[in-house]
Design a protein around this motif. Sequence first.
Motif, PDB file in Angstrom:
ATOM      1  N   PHE A 118       0.823  -1.207   0.000  1.00  0.00           N
ATOM      2  CA  PHE A 118       0.000   0.000   0.000  1.00  0.00           C
ATOM      3  C   PHE A 118       0.862   1.264   0.000  1.00  0.00           C
ATOM      4  O   PHE A 118       0.489   2.276  -0.605  1.00  0.00           O
ATOM      5  N   SER A 119       2.013   1.221   0.659  1.00  0.00           N
ATOM      6  CA  SER A 119       2.943   2.348   0.557  1.00  0.00           C
ATOM      7  C   SER A 119       3.438   2.508  -0.874  1.00  0.00           C
ATOM      8  O   SER A 119       3.514   3.628  -1.403  1.00  0.00           O
ATOM      9  N   SER A 120       3.746   1.388  -1.511  1.00  0.00           N
ATOM     10  CA  SER A 120       4.188   1.423  -2.907  1.00  0.00           C
ATOM     11  C   SER A 120       3.077   1.904  -3.827  1.00  0.00           C
ATOM     12  O   SER A 120       3.340   2.610  -4.816  1.00  0.00           O
TER      13      SER A 120
ATOM     14  N   VAL B  83      15.090  -1.973   3.720  1.00  0.00           N
ATOM     15  CA  VAL B  83      15.758  -1.320   2.589  1.00  0.00           C
ATOM     16  C   VAL B  83      14.750  -0.997   1.489  1.00  0.00           C
ATOM     17  O   VAL B  83      14.744   0.117   0.926  1.00  0.00           O
ATOM     18  N   ILE B  84      13.877  -1.943   1.159  1.00  0.00           N
ATOM     19  CA  ILE B  84      12.899  -1.724   0.091  1.00  0.00           C
ATOM     20  C   ILE B  84      11.901  -0.646   0.490  1.00  0.00           C
ATOM     21  O   ILE B  84      11.508   0.195  -0.334  1.00  0.00           O
ATOM     22  N   ALA B  85      11.478  -0.639   1.751  1.00  0.00           N
ATOM     23  CA  ALA B  85      10.522   0.378   2.206  1.00  0.00           C
ATOM     24  C   ALA B  85      11.103   1.779   2.079  1.00  0.00           C
ATOM     25  O   ALA B  85      10.403   2.725   1.685  1.00  0.00           O
ATOM     26  N   VAL B  86      12.375   1.929   2.411  1.00  0.00           N
ATOM     27  CA  VAL B  86      13.022   3.237   2.268  1.00  0.00           C
ATOM     28  C   VAL B  86      13.150   3.618   0.798  1.00  0.00           C
ATOM     29  O   VAL B  86      12.931   4.775   0.411  1.00  0.00           O
ATOM     30  N   ALA B  87      13.493   2.642  -0.049  1.00  0.00           N
ATOM     31  CA  ALA B  87      13.674   2.931  -1.471  1.00  0.00           C
ATOM     32  C   ALA B  87      12.367   3.330  -2.147  1.00  0.00           C
ATOM     33  O   ALA B  87      12.365   4.143  -3.080  1.00  0.00           O
ATOM     34  N   VAL B  88      11.250   2.777  -1.686  1.00  0.00           N
ATOM     35  CA  VAL B  88       9.952   3.053  -2.328  1.00  0.00           C
ATOM     36  C   VAL B  88       9.597   4.533  -2.254  1.00  0.00           C
ATOM     37  O   VAL B  88       9.023   5.097  -3.194  1.00  0.00           O
TER      38      VAL B  88
ATOM     39  N   SER C  21       3.592   7.030   6.250  1.00  0.00           N
ATOM     40  CA  SER C  21       3.094   6.319   7.429  1.00  0.00           C
ATOM     41  C   SER C  21       3.201   4.808   7.231  1.00  0.00           C
ATOM     42  O   SER C  21       3.624   4.076   8.142  1.00  0.00           O
ATOM     43  N   LEU C  22       2.832   4.316   6.057  1.00  0.00           N
ATOM     44  CA  LEU C  22       2.933   2.887   5.772  1.00  0.00           C
ATOM     45  C   LEU C  22       4.386   2.439   5.705  1.00  0.00           C
ATOM     46  O   LEU C  22       4.710   1.300   6.063  1.00  0.00           O
ATOM     47  N   GLU C  23       5.268   3.325   5.242  1.00  0.00           N
ATOM     48  CA  GLU C  23       6.701   2.996   5.278  1.00  0.00           C
ATOM     49  C   GLU C  23       7.157   2.787   6.721  1.00  0.00           C
ATOM     50  O   GLU C  23       7.898   1.840   7.034  1.00  0.00           O
ATOM     51  N   HIS C  24       6.716   3.672   7.612  1.00  0.00           N
ATOM     52  CA  HIS C  24       7.089   3.539   9.027  1.00  0.00           C
ATOM     53  C   HIS C  24       6.527   2.249   9.627  1.00  0.00           C
ATOM     54  O   HIS C  24       7.210   1.590  10.431  1.00  0.00           O
TER      55      HIS C  24
END
Length: 225
Positions: A45-47, A118-123, A170-173
């Motif tokens: 959902f963040s992506s 890592v992927i969450a930060v990159a998104v 927020s979803l990344e966090h």
Amino acid sequence: MSEQLVQDVQSRGNVGYSIARVIRRGGRSRSPLAIASFIAIPLFFSSLMASTLALEKPRVIQWTSAGHLRTSYFDPTTATEARVWLWALVPPAVLIVVGFVATRLPYGFYISCVAAIVIAVAVVHKIDIWQRHHTHRFPDGVDLIPASDPASNQFDPGQWERMARDTALSLEHWTIGLALVSILVVAGLTVKRRYFGRQAPLAFTPLEGVHAPSITPPGLGDPDS
């Protein structure tokens, strides 16, 4: 077989034994794939929010009337929406693939969690730029209704983009938080098992031999009889 049985008996009552054991050994557990699939939910959902800001654009029709260039904005095409959803699926798919590969690696559980971070930060690494570009592509707001029509207008220019940016972050966090909590829980169980776990005493008792009653008559086979 007997050594394995002894280890299993000694491990009874130790909460973290089974989890820590499968995580230490490569190729013995599906826990890396399981945690990757679970963390992939908020990551998706963040992506989706990020890919919408980065790729979504309205269908634009321009024409000249009375010497002036007229522009009308319409809903995005089906191809544009499909491209947004396909790109949104890429980061969670990559994470699941990493989790699958990590099932064959030592400490694969931790590998899956670190990959999720890592992927969450990159998104969302360019979320501010994508927000500005999306606002520029929708000058009348995401509902394509100008602010001069207050009865129908629902979103002012840039309003939805700010909401989408905040949701993506927020979803990344949440994604990073789930990964960190998973690492801490499993690491804590491993430390508890290794340094603070008490092994249960062996419960083995010697077994007495059981024989059938002898039917040989007394003295049979005795050379003195």
